[in-house]
Design a protein around this motif. Structure first.
Motif, PDB file in Angstrom:
ATOM      1  N   THR A   5       0.838  -1.209   0.000  1.00 41.21           N
ATOM      2  CA  THR A   5       0.000   0.000   0.000  1.00 41.21           C
ATOM      3  C   THR A   5       0.865   1.247   0.000  1.00 41.21           C
ATOM      4  O   THR A   5       0.530   2.247  -0.644  1.00 41.21           O
ATOM      5  N   ALA A   6       1.992   1.176   0.714  1.00 42.77           N
ATOM      6  CA  ALA A   6       2.869   2.341   0.759  1.00 42.77           C
ATOM      7  C   ALA A   6       3.322   2.702  -0.641  1.00 42.77           C
ATOM      8  O   ALA A   6       3.309   3.873  -1.036  1.00 42.77           O
ATOM      9  N   ARG A   7       3.732   1.665  -1.402  1.00 40.70           N
ATOM     10  CA  ARG A   7       4.235   1.934  -2.752  1.00 40.70           C
ATOM     11  C   ARG A   7       3.138   2.566  -3.616  1.00 40.70           C
ATOM     12  O   ARG A   7       3.359   3.544  -4.306  1.00 40.70           O
ATOM     13  N   GLU A   8       1.949   2.004  -3.507  1.00 33.82           N
ATOM     14  CA  GLU A   8       0.838   2.537  -4.315  1.00 33.82           C
ATOM     15  C   GLU A   8       0.522   3.970  -3.918  1.00 33.82           C
ATOM     16  O   GLU A   8       0.361   4.856  -4.751  1.00 33.82           O
ATOM     17  N   GLU A   9       0.450   4.152  -2.609  1.00 37.33           N
ATOM     18  CA  GLU A   9       0.081   5.461  -2.084  1.00 37.33           C
ATOM     19  C   GLU A   9       1.091   6.517  -2.525  1.00 37.33           C
ATOM     20  O   GLU A   9       0.728   7.599  -3.003  1.00 37.33           O
ATOM     21  N   ILE A  10       2.387   6.171  -2.397  1.00 37.50           N
ATOM     22  CA  ILE A  10       3.444   7.121  -2.761  1.00 37.50           C
ATOM     23  C   ILE A  10       3.385   7.408  -4.256  1.00 37.50           C
ATOM     24  O   ILE A  10       3.490   8.563  -4.691  1.00 37.50           O
ATOM     25  N   ALA A  11       3.170   6.363  -5.035  1.00 34.83           N
ATOM     26  CA  ALA A  11       3.106   6.558  -6.495  1.00 34.83           C
ATOM     27  C   ALA A  11       1.973   7.518  -6.840  1.00 34.83           C
ATOM     28  O   ALA A  11       2.137   8.433  -7.657  1.00 34.83           O
ATOM     29  N   ALA A  12       0.825   7.335  -6.169  1.00 35.74           N
ATOM     30  CA  ALA A  12      -0.321   8.209  -6.447  1.00 35.74           C
ATOM     31  C   ALA A  12       0.002   9.654  -6.084  1.00 35.74           C
ATOM     32  O   ALA A  12      -0.260  10.588  -6.861  1.00 35.74           O
ATOM     33  N   LEU A  13       0.620   9.824  -4.934  1.00 37.68           N
ATOM     34  CA  LEU A  13       0.949  11.182  -4.483  1.00 37.68           C
ATOM     35  C   LEU A  13       1.960  11.834  -5.410  1.00 37.68           C
ATOM     36  O   LEU A  13       1.843  13.018  -5.740  1.00 37.68           O
ATOM     37  N   LEU A  14       2.946  11.046  -5.860  1.00 33.18           N
ATOM     38  CA  LEU A  14       3.959  11.598  -6.752  1.00 33.18           C
ATOM     39  C   LEU A  14       3.316  12.088  -8.031  1.00 33.18           C
ATOM     40  O   LEU A  14       3.697  13.118  -8.586  1.00 33.18           O
ATOM     41  N   GLY A  15       2.315  11.328  -8.489  1.00 29.87           N
ATOM     42  CA  GLY A  15       1.617  11.737  -9.709  1.00 29.87           C
ATOM     43  C   GLY A  15       0.909  13.063  -9.509  1.00 29.87           C
ATOM     44  O   GLY A  15       1.026  13.977 -10.316  1.00 29.87           O
ATOM     45  N   VAL A  16       0.210  13.163  -8.385  1.00 30.63           N
ATOM     46  CA  VAL A  16      -0.558  14.374  -8.127  1.00 30.63           C
ATOM     47  C   VAL A  16       0.367  15.583  -7.951  1.00 30.63           C
ATOM     48  O   VAL A  16       0.139  16.654  -8.480  1.00 30.63           O
ATOM     49  N   PHE A  17       1.454  15.382  -7.219  1.00 30.90           N
ATOM     50  CA  PHE A  17       2.338  16.506  -6.889  1.00 30.90           C
ATOM     51  C   PHE A  17       3.417  16.757  -7.948  1.00 30.90           C
ATOM     52  O   PHE A  17       4.192  17.684  -7.810  1.00 30.90           O
ATOM     53  N   GLN A  18       3.498  15.877  -8.939  1.00 38.79           N
ATOM     54  CA  GLN A  18       4.529  15.991  -9.992  1.00 38.79           C
ATOM     55  C   GLN A  18       5.921  16.079  -9.394  1.00 38.79           C
ATOM     56  O   GLN A  18       6.701  16.979  -9.691  1.00 38.79           O
ATOM     57  N   LEU A  19       6.209  15.134  -8.536  1.00 37.84           N
ATOM     58  CA  LEU A  19       7.510  15.163  -7.864  1.00 37.84           C
ATOM     59  C   LEU A  19       8.447  14.076  -8.380  1.00 37.84           C
ATOM     60  O   LEU A  19       9.498  13.839  -7.802  1.00 37.84           O
ATOM     61  N   ARG A  20       8.036  13.375  -9.450  1.00 34.57           N
ATOM     62  CA  ARG A  20       8.815  12.222  -9.871  1.00 34.57           C
ATOM     63  C   ARG A  20      10.276  12.559 -10.187  1.00 34.57           C
ATOM     64  O   ARG A  20      11.178  11.823  -9.833  1.00 34.57           O
ATOM     65  N   GLU A  21      10.469  13.719 -10.832  1.00 29.89           N
ATOM     66  CA  GLU A  21      11.841  13.997 -11.290  1.00 29.89           C
ATOM     67  C   GLU A  21      12.794  14.352 -10.142  1.00 29.89           C
ATOM     68  O   GLU A  21      13.994  14.321 -10.306  1.00 29.89           O
ATOM     69  N   VAL A  22      12.230  14.692  -8.977  1.00 29.59           N
ATOM     70  CA  VAL A  22      13.120  15.053  -7.867  1.00 29.59           C
ATOM     71  C   VAL A  22      13.199  13.942  -6.830  1.00 29.59           C
ATOM     72  O   VAL A  22      13.725  14.140  -5.747  1.00 29.59           O
ATOM     73  N   LEU A  23      12.694  12.773  -7.188  1.00 31.60           N
ATOM     74  CA  LEU A  23      12.563  11.687  -6.217  1.00 31.60           C
ATOM     75  C   LEU A  23      13.894  11.328  -5.561  1.00 31.60           C
ATOM     76  O   LEU A  23      13.957  11.015  -4.388  1.00 31.60           O
ATOM     77  N   GLN A  24      14.965  11.394  -6.334  1.00 26.33           N
ATOM     78  CA  GLN A  24      16.265  10.991  -5.787  1.00 26.33           C
ATOM     79  C   GLN A  24      17.089  12.179  -5.301  1.00 26.33           C
ATOM     80  O   GLN A  24      18.245  12.021  -4.929  1.00 26.33           O
ATOM     81  N   SER A  25      16.514  13.378  -5.318  1.00 25.91           N
ATOM     82  CA  SER A  25      17.277  14.549  -4.875  1.00 25.91           C
ATOM     83  C   SER A  25      17.215  14.672  -3.361  1.00 25.91           C
ATOM     84  O   SER A  25      16.309  14.151  -2.719  1.00 25.91           O
ATOM     85  N   HIS A  26      18.169  15.399  -2.829  1.00 22.44           N
ATOM     86  CA  HIS A  26      18.131  15.712  -1.410  1.00 22.44           C
ATOM     87  C   HIS A  26      17.054  16.782  -1.202  1.00 22.44           C
ATOM     88  O   HIS A  26      16.956  17.719  -1.988  1.00 22.44           O
ATOM     89  N   PRO A  27      16.265  16.656  -0.153  1.00 25.97           N
ATOM     90  CA  PRO A  27      15.168  17.628   0.048  1.00 25.97           C
ATOM     91  C   PRO A  27      15.658  19.079   0.121  1.00 25.97           C
ATOM     92  O   PRO A  27      14.902  20.001  -0.175  1.00 25.97           O
ATOM     93  N   GLN A  28      16.921  19.289   0.526  1.00 24.83           N
ATOM     94  CA  GLN A  28      17.414  20.660   0.609  1.00 24.83           C
ATOM     95  C   GLN A  28      17.724  21.239  -0.765  1.00 24.83           C
ATOM     96  O   GLN A  28      17.868  22.446  -0.913  1.00 24.83           O
ATOM     97  N   ASP A  29      17.877  20.355  -1.776  1.00 26.91           N
ATOM     98  CA  ASP A  29      18.330  20.832  -3.084  1.00 26.91           C
ATOM     99  C   ASP A  29      17.200  21.212  -4.020  1.00 26.91           C
ATOM    100  O   ASP A  29      17.448  21.752  -5.093  1.00 26.91           O
TER     101      ASP A  29
END
Lengths: 535, 314
Positions: A385-409
């Protein structure tokens, strides 16, 4: 760029405004490959003597806190002058001068952390001005300030420009106040100069050349002008209004249909009132009754017998001045602090998610992905469920391209969205947001609004604390005003702002004589087209 | 609250307290120590600091008193044995020495209280900056971080609790790990901001040339006079100390205390040194009290004789 010019840089976040400004300040030129030359007074910037480069070109940054080095106001002011090795007598007289100009004298011996954001930014500006710069660079200086402080800051810039003929280059998101003062506007997109001209030219060009995405940057008067004036009018070289005063004058002069508009609206307004007050005695999802709160035993009462309810599915925007206790109230509602008296009640089984002003507080892992996974793990989700939930949120927030970035960057907007996604992983039924529009460009604001709508459609109730009048007027279902520790006014935005005289949107201030309840350009345009089609 | 002794230039205050500290440790003589103790205590009382003094007193008395009690129990030097306690000889010298140590400790404590009240951190940093500008700047920046980090850590703790990172719950291992996480958040945030601070410093010409120091304190004529008085008196006392005055010998055998002409000069110098601030503070008190009593006459004195206008028109 000529001496004494007031230049405004605009463009979406990440378009290269900051990079450009930093190139103009030699000490801060970013590392990287550079092509082309920058000249200052006919001299190559890189060949300028170090002292005049530091002194004659001053720069003020975005974050008021991070720029301050010393802990008392006088020391911070003296810092730049001490660096230049000035004589004590010279320092003293310059300090006297600048304190007089900015009214800093009562603050001189105060500790820096006691100052408000606006005062801090003023201090930063004053400290730079003490070196008597000829060119002033400002990188979104008002993005972290509340509207009142921002307006004051910009007025001071205007004075410096007018009275000292200081050259000013400023990058900004909030153009309502800056644009009327500008001599020249530069529009940057994707690192390139997209358009250039006087503010009035820019308005015209945005209207004609289909630079629609940049429409949101224009002041309300200009947007109203573009929305209402027919094409012929635009070609007729009518002066484009930029301020509320000009906008109202233009409306009075050029709209012969105003009378019809007024009559029409009279009907609409009564109709709206018949529809009834929104505050039907529905069961509140969250309410606080007569809450009183102090931070310390002998401290002042931040909240005094405050009562407020949040109803299911609504978007309540809470407004109020600096230090009125808005953030405190939100923390009480989120259960992060306990009131001394009164009760905060939530319906059984419901939870509240709280997003603080500073998204950096939420991050503790090395990548965005780890942050989200950690949160999902804490929320007790299974991996699936975590994976599904995160995938859904990433889609909504369009955060896929920064997934591997440090949050400060990542950018401020993305940081905020990551933090919000983390809060949403806890599956809250009520969302409490503290100043979510701070520092966002108009595009990001629209994205946020769409997101909030989506969440409300899923049955969430949202309470937002904000300074942003335009944002509240466009998207809130209900507005409330916090003053002197209590709620003073509480109604749907049309009536809330319609009843206000000063504290309302620029559009409302322009059209209130005819359409007292119209708050946004869209509303005015709708009423306008209705009246045209009927007549 | 900046009248009297607090209004003097920091260098005067620093000289005064340095002198007191030095004398409290050098001059092992009850008369001097008690004079110093009384002088500083009265100074604090005059400055309205009686309450903080009283609050700390039990602790100081306990600390100093325990020295007075413990010394005779552990030290058995001296020739006058008073009695035996658990087969240990208790000597008169050891008791007197313990009492002296108690007075020294009390004096040091009270001097520090007074120092803290008079020489605030920024006054000290001001002097320090004049002596070592670079280290002073560094120290100042570091000092600023302490309360800043405290405030930030408080915020971080509040928010991270939402995601289960909390030092208040769980077993010891988890608590320690969470504590480290909180510190990591604080450090990442602060380092990131330090980069911007560095930019702002560079943008304002930091490191271009030798820094000058902005002065908020003025060394006026009174301060110079005070410096001179304190220095002369201090030198007299130091000279006396080198001559062997201002000391009593307890171990191994107490010697009778003599009070001759040299000792008197030394003591008068010491009194002048220790009591100077009292004079300042007392004068301040008197000034305000008498100004309340004063009835001000009209500011413009009435002159007799022909009027200016009428005399000209004549």
């Amino acid at each position: 760029m000529n001496e004494g010019e007031f230049v405004v840089l605009l463009g979406p976040s990440g378009c290269g405004k900051t990079t450009l400004l930093r190139h103009l300040k030699r000490e801060l030129t970013p590392v990287g490959t550079t092509a082309g030359v920058i000249r200052y007074k006919g001299q190559l910037l890189s060949e300028l003597p170090a002292e005049s480069a530091a002194g004659e070109i001053g720069m003020v940054f975005q974050n008021p806190d991070a720029q301050i080095v010393m802990d008392t106001v006088w020391h911070e002011l003296a810092f730049a002058m001490e660096n230049m090795g000035l004589e004590p007598a010279v320092m003293r007289s310059r300090l006297a001068e600048i304190s007089g100009l900015f009214g800093l004298e009562p603050l001189l011996y105060r500790s820096v952390h006691e100052l408000s954001g606006g005062q801090k930014q003023l201090l930063n500006l004053a400290s730079v001005l003490l070196l008597q710069p000829k060119l002033l660079l400002l990188d979104e200086p008002t993005s972290q300030l509340d509207p009142v402080a921002a307006r004051e800051f910009i007025q001071i810039l205007h004075r410096l420009n007018q009275e000292m003929s200081m050259t000013i280059i400023i990058s900004e998101h909030r153009l309502e106040e800056v644009l009327p003062l500008a001599d020249r506007v530069l529009l940057l997109t994707g690192g390139q100069l997209r358009a250039e001209g006087t503010p009035r030219d820019m308005v015209r060009r945005v209207g004609e050349e289909q630079l629609w995405p940049h429409l949101a940057y224009l002041p309300a008067a200009a947007r109203l002008f573009l929305a209402l004036s027919p094409d012929i009018d635009r070609a007729a070289e009518a002066p484009v209004p930029l301020t509320v005063r000009d906008g109202k004058r233009w409306l009075q002069e050029t709209l012969p249909h105003l009378a019809a508009l007024e009559r029409n609206n009279g009907k609409a307004a009564t109709g709206a009132q018949e529809a009834g007050p929104h505050t039907q005695p529905e069961a509140a999802v969250m309410s606080c009754r007569e809450v009183t709160f102090r931070y310390r035993k002998d401290g002042p009462e931040v909240l005094k017998k405050l009562s407020l309810s949040l109803y299911p599915g609504e978007l309540l925007m809470l407004m109020g001045g600096n230090g009125a206790g808005k953030s405190t109230l939100l923390q009480l509602l989120a259960g992060l602090a306990k009131p001394q008296r009164g009760k905060v009640e939530m319906n059984k089984g419901l939870t509240a998610g709280y997003l603080a002003q500073n998204p950096l507080l939420y991050f503790s892992q090395d990548t965005v992905q780890e942050e989200l996974e950690h949160m999902a793990h804490y929320a007790g989700m299974t991996e699936q469920t975590a994976r599904e939930e995160i995938a859904a949120l990433l889609g909504v927030f369009q955060l896929r391209e920064v997934l591997q970035s440090h949050p400060q960057d990542i950018s401020g907007g993305q940081q905020q969205q990551t933090a919000l996604a983390m809060v949403l992983l806890l599956k809250p039924d009520i969302l409490l947001l503290d100043e979510p529009t701070k520092g966002l460009d108009p595009g990001a604001k629209e994205k946020l609004a769409a997101l909030l709508q989506l969440l409300r459609d899923r049955g969430m109730s949202i309470l937002i604390v904000t300074h942003d009048v335009e944002f509240a007027a466009s998207y809130a279902t209900r507005c409330a005003m916090l003053f002197d520790g209590g709620i003073t006014a509480e109604s749907p935005p049309e009536r809330f702002f319609g009843a206000n005289f000063f504290y309302t949107t620029a559009v409302n201030r322009m059209v209130r004589d005819w359409l007292p309840e119209a708050l946004t350009v869209e509303e005015v345009a709708r009423t306008w087209s209705n009246s045209v089609s009927r007549s | 609250m900046n009248g009297g002794f607090r209004s003097v230039h920091p260098s005067v205050a620093l000289l005064y307290y340095a002198g007191l500290l030095l004398f409290a440790m050098l001059l092992f003589h009850p008369l001097y120590l008690l004079t110093e103790l009384t002088a500083v205590a009265i100074l604090l009382l005059l400055q309205g600091q009686g309450r903080p003094l009283l609050r700390g007193l039990p602790f100081y008395l306990l600390m100093a008193g325990s020295v007075a009690v413990l010394n005779p129990l552990f030290s058995h030097r001296g020739s006058h044995i008073l009695f035996y306690f658990l087969d240990q000889p208790i000597t008169l010298e050891a008791i007197l020495y313990g009492l002296m140590m108690m007075v020294v400790l009390l004096t040091l404590f009270i001097v520090f209280i007074s120092y803290n009240y008079t020489v605030t951190t920024d006054k000290f940093m001001y002097l320090f900056a004049a002596a070592a500008p670079k280290s002073a700047l560094l120290t100042l920046m570091a000092i600023r971080f302490v309360p800043l980090f405290q405030r930030r850590l408080h915020q971080i703790t509040l928010i991270q609790r939402i995601r289960g990172i909390d030092v208040g719950t769980g077993n010891l291992r988890k608590r320690m790990r969470d504590g480290m996480t909180l510190l990591k958040v604080l450090l990442t945030w602060s380092l990131e901001e330090a980069l911007q601070t560095a930019d702002s410093m560079k943008a304002r010409g930091f490191g271009l040339r030798k820094r000058s120091a902005y002065a908020i304190y003025k060394l006026d004529r009174r301060d110079v006079a005070l410096l001179a008085i304190l220095a002369v008196c201090g030198l007299i006392v130091l000279g006396g100390w080198l001559q062997g005055y201002g000391k009593i010998e307890i171990y191994p055998r107490m010697k009778p205390v003599q009070f001759g002409g040299g000792e008197a000069t030394c003591f008068i110098g010491f009194c002048l040194f220790a009591l100077t601030p009292l004079w300042l503070e007392g004068r301040e008190k008197w000034l305000w009290r008498s100004s309340q009593r004063n009835v001000y006459l009209s500011a413009t004195p009435i002159k007799t004789g022909p009027h200016l206008m009428s005399s000209r028109s004549r």
